[in-house]
Each structure stands twice: as C-alpha cells, then as structure tokens.
Design a protein around this motif. Structure first.
Motif, PDB file in Angstrom:
ATOM      1  N   GLN A  50      41.104  28.449 -10.094  1.00 42.65           N
ATOM      2  CA  GLN A  50      41.727  27.200  -9.665  1.00 42.65           C
ATOM      3  C   GLN A  50      43.089  27.415  -8.988  1.00 42.65           C
ATOM      4  N   LEU A  51      43.619  28.645  -9.098  1.00 44.58           N
ATOM      5  CA  LEU A  51      44.911  28.935  -8.475  1.00 44.58           C
ATOM      6  C   LEU A  51      44.743  29.162  -6.976  1.00 44.58           C
ATOM      7  N   THR A  52      45.557  28.496  -6.200  1.00 46.73           N
ATOM      8  CA  THR A  52      45.570  28.736  -4.766  1.00 46.73           C
ATOM      9  C   THR A  52      46.995  29.043  -4.321  1.00 46.73           C
ATOM     10  N   PHE A  53      47.106  29.821  -3.267  1.00 50.07           N
ATOM     11  CA  PHE A  53      48.413  30.255  -2.770  1.00 50.07           C
ATOM     12  C   PHE A  53      48.503  29.901  -1.285  1.00 50.07           C
ATOM     13  N   THR A  54      49.692  29.521  -0.864  1.00 51.55           N
ATOM     14  CA  THR A  54      49.879  29.058   0.516  1.00 51.55           C
ATOM     15  C   THR A  54      50.962  29.869   1.217  1.00 51.55           C
ATOM     16  N   ASP A  55      50.682  30.234   2.471  1.00 50.38           N
ATOM     17  CA  ASP A  55      51.679  30.911   3.295  1.00 50.38           C
ATOM     18  C   ASP A  55      51.467  30.483   4.746  1.00 50.38           C
ATOM     19  N   ASP A  56      52.480  29.845   5.331  1.00 50.39           N
ATOM     20  CA  ASP A  56      52.392  29.371   6.717  1.00 50.39           C
ATOM     21  C   ASP A  56      51.125  28.555   6.949  1.00 50.39           C
ATOM     22  N   GLN A  57      50.905  27.605   6.026  1.00 49.88           N
ATOM     23  CA  GLN A  57      49.778  26.678   6.101  1.00 49.88           C
ATOM     24  C   GLN A  57      48.429  27.354   5.937  1.00 49.88           C
ATOM     25  N   THR A  58      48.447  28.612   5.501  1.00 46.03           N
ATOM     26  CA  THR A  58      47.201  29.324   5.184  1.00 46.03           C
ATOM     27  C   THR A  58      47.030  29.365   3.679  1.00 46.03           C
ATOM     28  N   CYS A  78      35.019  44.424 -17.967  1.00 48.07           N
ATOM     29  CA  CYS A  78      34.138  45.390 -18.625  1.00 48.07           C
ATOM     30  C   CYS A  78      34.682  45.738 -20.003  1.00 48.07           C
ATOM     31  N   PHE A  79      33.849  45.545 -21.044  1.00 49.12           N
ATOM     32  CA  PHE A  79      34.212  45.883 -22.416  1.00 49.12           C
ATOM     33  C   PHE A  79      33.802  47.317 -22.722  1.00 49.12           C
ATOM     34  N   ASP A  80      34.455  47.917 -23.713  1.00 50.91           N
ATOM     35  CA  ASP A  80      34.067  49.270 -24.110  1.00 50.91           C
ATOM     36  C   ASP A  80      32.726  49.290 -24.837  1.00 50.91           C
ATOM     37  N   CYS A  81      32.262  48.113 -25.277  1.00 48.78           N
ATOM     38  CA  CYS A  81      30.953  48.056 -25.931  1.00 48.78           C
ATOM     39  C   CYS A  81      29.814  47.870 -24.923  1.00 48.78           C
ATOM     40  N   GLY A  82      30.153  47.780 -23.631  1.00 49.78           N
ATOM     41  CA  GLY A  82      29.137  47.630 -22.582  1.00 49.78           C
ATOM     42  C   GLY A  82      29.000  46.219 -22.061  1.00 49.78           C
ATOM     43  N   ALA A  83      29.580  45.238 -22.745  1.00 54.57           N
ATOM     44  CA  ALA A  83      29.471  43.847 -22.302  1.00 54.57           C
ATOM     45  C   ALA A  83      30.263  43.638 -21.016  1.00 54.57           C
ATOM     46  N   ILE A  84      29.804  42.695 -20.199  1.00 54.91           N
ATOM     47  CA  ILE A  84      30.460  42.390 -18.920  1.00 54.91           C
ATOM     48  C   ILE A  84      30.581  40.872 -18.776  1.00 54.91           C
ATOM     49  N   ILE A  85      31.754  40.427 -18.350  1.00 54.97           N
ATOM     50  CA  ILE A  85      31.956  39.020 -18.008  1.00 54.97           C
ATOM     51  C   ILE A  85      32.227  38.949 -16.513  1.00 54.97           C
ATOM     52  N   LYS A  86      31.452  38.156 -15.828  1.00 47.78           N
ATOM     53  CA  LYS A  86      31.655  37.979 -14.387  1.00 47.78           C
ATOM     54  C   LYS A  86      32.668  36.854 -14.145  1.00 47.78           C
ATOM     55  N   GLY A  87      33.524  37.052 -13.143  1.00 42.53           N
ATOM     56  CA  GLY A  87      34.463  36.006 -12.761  1.00 42.53           C
ATOM     57  C   GLY A  87      33.763  34.819 -12.139  1.00 42.53           C
ATOM     58  N   VAL A  88      34.467  33.692 -12.085  1.00 38.21           N
ATOM     59  CA  VAL A  88      33.875  32.455 -11.549  1.00 38.21           C
ATOM     60  C   VAL A  88      33.692  32.599 -10.043  1.00 38.21           C
TER      61      VAL A  88
END
Length: 357
Positions: free
Chosen positions: A296-304, A347-357
């Motif tokens: 949800q974070l957005t960043f702006t620079d020179d209207q970009t 990546c967890f050391d137990c092998g589990a993975i969470i994907k970003g949104v």
C-alpha cells in the motif's frame, strides 16, 4: 552491561521507604511500650495502640501489593501516593502523642518531604513542605503559649524543614535532568538517524546479550532487503531513496509492536527484525502484514509514482544455532535465496515461503 544496583527507581524507592516504616514502627513501639524507655520519654500512650494497628494493616497491604503488582500498574502509583499520605497522618499522630512542637520525632518529617520530592520533584517538595509547616503551625497554636526554648525549637524545625525541602528539590531535579540526558544520549547511540529504528550495533548487541543470558529459546531473526533499491537511487536520486527508507522504517514500527519484536536498520537498504517468539503462525501473520502494508506504500518523485518490494530471510528459534554470527549468516543466506527465487517473498529456515502481495 552490568545493572546499576544503586539506581533509585520508583520501585526501589518504595521498597526503601517500606523498610523504613517497619523500622520506625518498631522504634515507636519500644518508645511507647518498653517500660525503661517509656518511663524516660513519658509520652502520651492513650491512642498509640490504635495508630499501631492502623500502621500494621496499611504496611502489610502495601507490602503484599508491592510484591504482587507490576511496577507500571495504576495500583503501584496509588500505593506510592497513599504511602506519603499514611506517613503524614502517622507523623502528625505521633507528634501529638510525643510532645507536639517539641517532639523529638519531628525529624521524620524530613523523610516525608524527601519521599514526595523524589516522586514529584519541586512540586512534591513545595506541597509537602507547605503541608508539614501548616500542620506544625497548627501544633504551635494548640500548644501556645510556649516556653522560650520551645519557641526556639519551633523556629529551628520550621527553618530546617524548608531548607531540606528546597535543596532536596534542587538535587532531585538535577539528577532527573542528568538521567533524562543520559537516556537521550543512549538513545542516539542505538538509533538510526534516518529511519528512527534501532541501528546495526544495537541489533548485534541484542543478539549477543540473548546468547549470554541464554534467552534464545523464544527468539527469531529476520533480515529484509528492499528489492532493486539501487535502481531507485539511480532513477530518482538519493533524496528520494532516503524517503523510501524513512517510510519503510515507519511502516515496520507500526506493524511490529515492541511487545512482539524490535525493528532495526541493518545497513543501506537492509533491515532486521528480532521476534521474541518462535511460533511460526504468529511470525507468518506479522510478515504477511508487512507485505500488505508495503504493497500500500507509494512513493512520489517529480509527479512519478512508484512502489517497492522486499525479500526476507527468517531463522526461527535461534537456540538451535551456537552463536549470533551463525544466526545472522543463516538469515542472510535465506534472504538471498528469496532474491534468487524471484524476490518479493520470505524464506524460512524450515522451508516455508510467504509470497508478497
């Protein structure tokens, strides 16, 4: 770092005054009831036993509360205030029974003033001094007319009470100022100026202290890196890059409460988290929240407008590793595994993975 056993916290102050109450209670009992002493003192014992019962009940209740109640609980503050009020009532009672204006027990009032001064500084000193002096003047009026020597004692006691309150307030105020200043300097040493998070040094110290104290059973370590951050600096400039780091630091502090873990700026575009739990479900929920907040974070620079993602490596339950160095090394390897697997994931050391949104 060794603890300062002489640091006068509110809790230790209350412990000291609680001990002093028991000592004065025993001395008062001996003065009023032990025949060889009582015959010399010739104090009025008419209502002393009621005061004794009142004091024992209050002090037992406060002692139990001090042992059972958390130091930051509202009840603890109430105990401190009630303690000063009890001391004032008990002293006035004792002064009436032991000679009024000329009572040899009057110096106890200096302790009451110091007690109030330690908690409330100049305000406490002023209120307690005025209260004690007005009560002492009341005793003076009741005992009037006084013998010349008794009047001299009254003037001296009043003067010393004011002096002790005044200088006590100055000393306490100075010590509190130095303590706040010391805390400010310490905070500057362990904080990253840009993000407001703890710095790399404090991260390493936290882990080393955990291993020294053997408190690693319920701890987990996260290393996180902003993906493609060099491109952000190259395309938008370092000022915008700093804004990105600041906003991510704010997001991490908001998402991970201090009761759950601490957030650190590891260096450059890399961050670290120390979770005070090894529960995988709990940690995954917080990391999932981080990915959602980051999305949800957005960043702006020179209207970009642009956004960024993060890759994360996590070591759960660091007691399985023999040192802080091996923990950080393992978390770093998992971080780069997340980068290699496509970024924007944990990546967890137990092998589990969470994907970003």
């Amino acid at each position: 770092m060794k603890k300062n056993h002489f640091l006068l916290t509110d809790y230790r102050t209350e412990q000291i005054f609680s001990l002093l109450r028991w000592i004065f209670l025993l001395l008062a009992f001996l003065i009023f009831n032990f025949r060889p002493i009582a015959e010399i003192a010739k104090f009025n014992v008419q209502t002393f036993n009621y005061l004794l019962i009142f004091g024992i009940i209050y002090m037992i209740c406060s002692q139990v509360a001090l042992a059972k109640v958390s130091h930051d609980h509202k009840i603890f503050t109430s105990i401190m205030k009630a303690g000063i009020l009890f001391d004032y009532i008990a002293l006035m009672w004792l002064l009436i029974l032991s000679g009024g204006v000329t009572s040899p027990l009057f110096p106890i009032s200096y302790l009451i003033v110091m007690h109030a001064t330690i908690y409330w500084g100049i305000k406490g000193a002023a209120i307690s001094c005025v209260g004690m002096i007005l009560s002492y003047v009341g005793l003076f009026i009741v005992d009037y007319p006084l013998q010349p020597f008794s009047f001299f004692i009254f003037i001296l006691n009043t003067m010393f009470l004011f002096i002790i309150g005044f200088f006590g307030a100055l000393i306490v105020n100075r010590e509190r100022y130095h303590y706040r200043l010391q805390g400010r300097y310490k905070d500057l040493m362990i904080r990253d100026y840009l993000t407001g998070l703890y710095n790399h040094r404090h991260f390493q110290d936290t882990l080393k202290q955990a291993y020294l104290n053997k408190n690693t059973t319920k701890m987990s370590v996260v290393l996180a890196d902003i993906d493609n951050f060099k491109q952000v600096n190259d395309q938008y400039g370092h000022v915008t890059g700093d804004q990105v780091l600041m906003k991510i630091g704010e997001m991490l502090k908001k998402t991970v409460p201090p009761s759950v873990g601490d957030c650190f700026r590891y260096g450059g575009e890399e961050f670290a988290l120390v979770f005070y739990t090894d529960d995988r479900i709990t940690i995954m929920a917080y990391l999932d929240s981080i990915f959602k907040e980051l999305n949800q974070l957005t960043f702006t620079d020179d209207q970009t407008t642009f956004s960024v993602t993060m890759s994360i490596g996590l070591v759960k339950g660091i007691n399985r590793y023999d040192s802080s160095y091996t923990v950080v090394k393992q978390a770093d390897e998992l971080l780069y595994k997340a980068k290699k697997n496509g970024k924007n994931q944990a990546c967890f050391d137990c092998g589990a993975i969470i994907k970003g949104v």
